[in-house]
Design a protein around this motif. Structure first.
Motif, PDB file in Angstrom:
ATOM      1  N   LEU A 137      -5.940 -14.841 -19.262  1.00 26.74           N
ATOM      2  CA  LEU A 137      -7.345 -14.451 -19.370  1.00 26.74           C
ATOM      3  C   LEU A 137      -8.253 -15.660 -19.572  1.00 26.74           C
ATOM      4  O   LEU A 137      -9.367 -15.703 -19.034  1.00 26.74           O
ATOM      5  N   VAL A 138      -7.784 -16.640 -20.312  1.00 27.90           N
ATOM      6  CA  VAL A 138      -8.569 -17.871 -20.488  1.00 27.90           C
ATOM      7  C   VAL A 138      -8.750 -18.570 -19.140  1.00 27.90           C
ATOM      8  O   VAL A 138      -9.842 -19.035 -18.807  1.00 27.90           O
ATOM      9  N   ASP A 151     -14.600 -19.843 -19.620  1.00 29.21           N
ATOM     10  CA  ASP A 151     -14.206 -21.013 -20.406  1.00 29.21           C
ATOM     11  C   ASP A 151     -13.211 -21.910 -19.676  1.00 29.21           C
ATOM     12  O   ASP A 151     -12.788 -22.924 -20.207  1.00 29.21           O
ATOM     13  N   ARG A 152     -12.841 -21.542 -18.469  1.00 34.48           N
ATOM     14  CA  ARG A 152     -11.817 -22.293 -17.737  1.00 34.48           C
ATOM     15  C   ARG A 152     -12.313 -23.699 -17.394  1.00 34.48           C
ATOM     16  O   ARG A 152     -13.514 -23.948 -17.305  1.00 34.48           O
ATOM     17  N   LYS A 153     -11.360 -24.590 -17.206  1.00 30.28           N
ATOM     18  CA  LYS A 153     -11.668 -25.988 -16.888  1.00 30.28           C
ATOM     19  C   LYS A 153     -11.904 -26.178 -15.386  1.00 30.28           C
ATOM     20  O   LYS A 153     -12.752 -26.944 -14.985  1.00 30.28           O
TER      21      LYS A 153
END
Length: 53
Positions: free
Chosen positions: A16-17, A22-24
């Motif tokens: 989910l991240v 919020d992912r890079k």
């Protein structure tokens, strides 16, 4: 709590991240689909564990 269940939940959380704001980096479509399938498998395993007790 069952260790396999905890590992599945961590896998889902990590996925989910990777899909969140919020992912890079942005994942390619095929990687996104693979990640979603991995998370669905983890959810199904977790449900089996929870149902069987």
């Amino acid at each position: 709590m069952n260790l396999e269940l905890i590992e599945n939940l961590k896998q889902i959380q990590n996925g989910l991240v990777k899909l969140s704001m919020d992912r890079k980096v942005v994942l390619p479509h095929h990687k996104t689909f693979e990640l979603v399938e991995e998370m669905r498998t983890a959810v199904n395993k977790s449900l089996e564990i929870a149902e069987n007790g």
